[in-house]
Design an enzyme around this catalytic site. Structure first.
Site, PDB file in Angstrom:
ATOM      1  N   LYS A   1       4.219   4.548 -10.235  1.00 39.40           N
ATOM      2  CA  LYS A   1       2.942   4.458  -9.518  1.00 39.40           C
ATOM      3  C   LYS A   1       1.788   4.199 -10.479  1.00 39.40           C
ATOM      4  O   LYS A   1       0.860   3.432 -10.170  1.00 39.40           O
ATOM      5  CB  LYS A   1       2.714   5.740  -8.731  1.00 39.40           C
ATOM      6  CG  LYS A   1       3.729   5.949  -7.612  1.00 39.40           C
ATOM      7  CD  LYS A   1       3.630   7.336  -7.000  1.00 39.40           C
ATOM      8  CE  LYS A   1       4.650   7.545  -5.902  1.00 39.40           C
ATOM      9  NZ  LYS A   1       4.630   8.926  -5.369  1.00 39.40           N
TER      10      LYS A   1
ATOM     11  N   GLU B   1       0.817  -1.211   0.000  1.00 41.05           N
ATOM     12  CA  GLU B   1       0.000   0.000   0.000  1.00 41.05           C
ATOM     13  C   GLU B   1       0.857   1.269   0.000  1.00 41.05           C
ATOM     14  O   GLU B   1       0.517   2.271  -0.640  1.00 41.05           O
ATOM     15  CB  GLU B   1      -0.920   0.011   1.219  1.00 41.05           C
ATOM     16  CG  GLU B   1      -1.876   1.189   1.278  1.00 41.05           C
ATOM     17  CD  GLU B   1      -2.942   1.134   0.203  1.00 41.05           C
ATOM     18  OE1 GLU B   1      -2.967   2.071  -0.634  1.00 41.05           O
ATOM     19  OE2 GLU B   1      -3.718   0.166   0.181  1.00 41.05           O
TER      20      GLU B   1
END
Length: 446
Positions: free
Chosen positions: A206, A130
């Site tokens: 990302k 995460e």
């Protein structure tokens, strides 16, 4: 009842994020134990230079990371060192030796997440990450779990705080890129070498992770079209403001093809089957768009799904404590699974969608041309757009004589056709300079 044995943790790296993890583990030990169902204890911390960590118990520090991750008394390995190697080898060794893994390593997961997922699956262990995207913002788990029953069509976001700070400063003060970068560096938002941020590498990694989770397809950083913000000028930002827009570095992940809600006219690039387009670049977005108001070093991600509709995730996207918060959230989940003998969701890449080249992506351009102020120029410019099948949405002239500039915004067109149009325009003798080219996102559909 006997107390459950502690779960032992190996920490790789003790920099800004790692030291925050150590501190929060100590400060919240009782609460974490209650949430997990067993105490969490640090077994060791691998660092390069133990003498640079005076606040850490010397007995925990080691320079032998390989030995630490394969120790029999270690249950979970937390990796916050970043980079490809030695992180990849260490995590593969950890998984092979029966340790679950929590990582914040976006670069590694974007380049070779497949090998890590395969090793975790083979060992029946968890791989959670995460903290690799958007710091403290709970984002990856909602994509992987909460929205697992839905069909995600688009993910668009601001996922790099440094570039968002720079562009926010340029918009607020009228400063140029260099001045805004200098301010970001002075305030600690930009590294001494800011290339990973300002050239878009951080955001591209990302974006690859987000696209892989959203579209159940393996996407690497090499699949992401990447452009940075170093060419964004004060004039670009001012031109965006004149259109009631703002400039942001966006990570855009889209599903295209006949079954996509983005439209049946979206090219698939794969003989009619669905495909995935992933890109990172600066773009103008309307001031009314939810992402337009995200300022300073904050991050935000806007998710569009068929059943859930539009969802917005916002918060602090970087820094020691925000990232450590995400690490500890993963740690609690992995520790619970460890105690119960279960495993969380692994890689989901069943869709195996094709990666759409940037040239096939439908987008809009904002083009500013310094032109000779004489009859026939506008007609010739319009002819160049028509030659490549690109329709003009709006056009305006700024200034006169030697200061004349044409500013055009196109309708949706394939990126390759738009780029070819700009190349053609640059060859005309009545165009002194192609002053600016920038994509425009978030406008109503054509």
């Amino acid at each position: 009842m006997s107390r459950p044995r502690p779960l032992r943790l190996a920490l790789l790296g003790c920099g800004v994020v790692g030291s925050a993890v150590v501190r929060l583990l100590a400060e919240q030990s009782a609460e974490l134990a209650a949430r997990v169902g067993a105490p969490l204890e640090l077994a060791g911390i691998a660092v390069r230079r133990p003498n640079r960590h005076p606040g850490i118990d010397p007995a925990l520090l080691t320079t032998d990371a390989q030995a630490l991750v394969t120790r029999d008394d270690v249950d979970i390995v937390i990796e916050v060192i970043g980079g490809i190697e030695p992180a990849r080898s260490l995590l593969l060794a950890a998984l092979k030796s029966g340790k679950s893994v929590v990582s914040a390593n976006k670069a590694l997961l974007a380049e070779d997440g497949a090998s890590l997922h395969a090793a975790a699956a083979a060992a029946g262990l968890d791989l959670y990450y995460e903290a690799a995207v958007a710091g403290a913002i709970p984002l990856l788990r909602p994509l992987r779990e909460s929205l697992a029953g839905d069909r995600i069509t688009r993910v668009i976001g601001i996922v790099n705080g440094t570039t968002n700070f720079i562009l926010s400063r340029m918009a607020a003060s009228g400063a140029g890129f260099s001045e805004a970068l200098a301010e970001a560096t002075a305030l600690g938002y930009a590294e001494a070498d800011p290339s990973a941020d300002v050239d878009g590498f951080d955001a591209a990694a990302k974006a690859a992770i987000l696209a892989g989770l959203a579209f159940h397809t393996r996407v690497t950083a090499a699949d992401v079209h990447r452009e940075g913000i170093s060419e964004v000028s004060a004039a670009d930002v001012a031109s965006a403001a004149a259109m009631d827009c703002t400039v942001k570095l966006l990570a855009i992940c889209e599903r295209h093809g006949p079954n996509s809600s983005l439209g049946t006219d979206s090219p698939s690039g794969a003989g009619g089957r669905e495909s995935v387009a992933v890109r990172v670049h600066p773009a103008m977005i309307p001031s009314a768009h939810p992402l337009a108001g995200v300022g300073e070093a904050y991050n935000a991600v806007y998710v569009e799904a068929q059943a859930a509709g539009s969802l917005m995730f916002y918060g602090r996207g970087a820094g020691g404590e925000p990232t450590a918060s995400a690490v500890l959230g993963d740690l609690v989940a992995v520790a619970r699974n460890r105690l119960s003998g279960s495993r969380g969701a692994g890689e989901s890449a069943y869709a195996d969608l094709a990666i759409q080249p940037i040239g096939e992506v439908l987008t809009r351009y904002h083009v500013a041309l310094d032109v000779a102020d004489r009859p026939g120029v506008l007609a010739a410019v319009a002819g160049a757009f028509a030659e490549h099948g690109v329709s003009i949405s709006t056009v305006r002239q700024e200034g006169r004589g030697d200061a004349a500039t044409l500013v055009l915004v196109t309708h949706l067109a394939p990126d390759a056709a738009l780029a070819a149009t700009v190349h053609r325009l640059a060859s005309y003798d009545f165009i002194r300079r192609v002053r600016s080219v920038m994509r425009v996102e978030g406008l109503p559909p054509d």
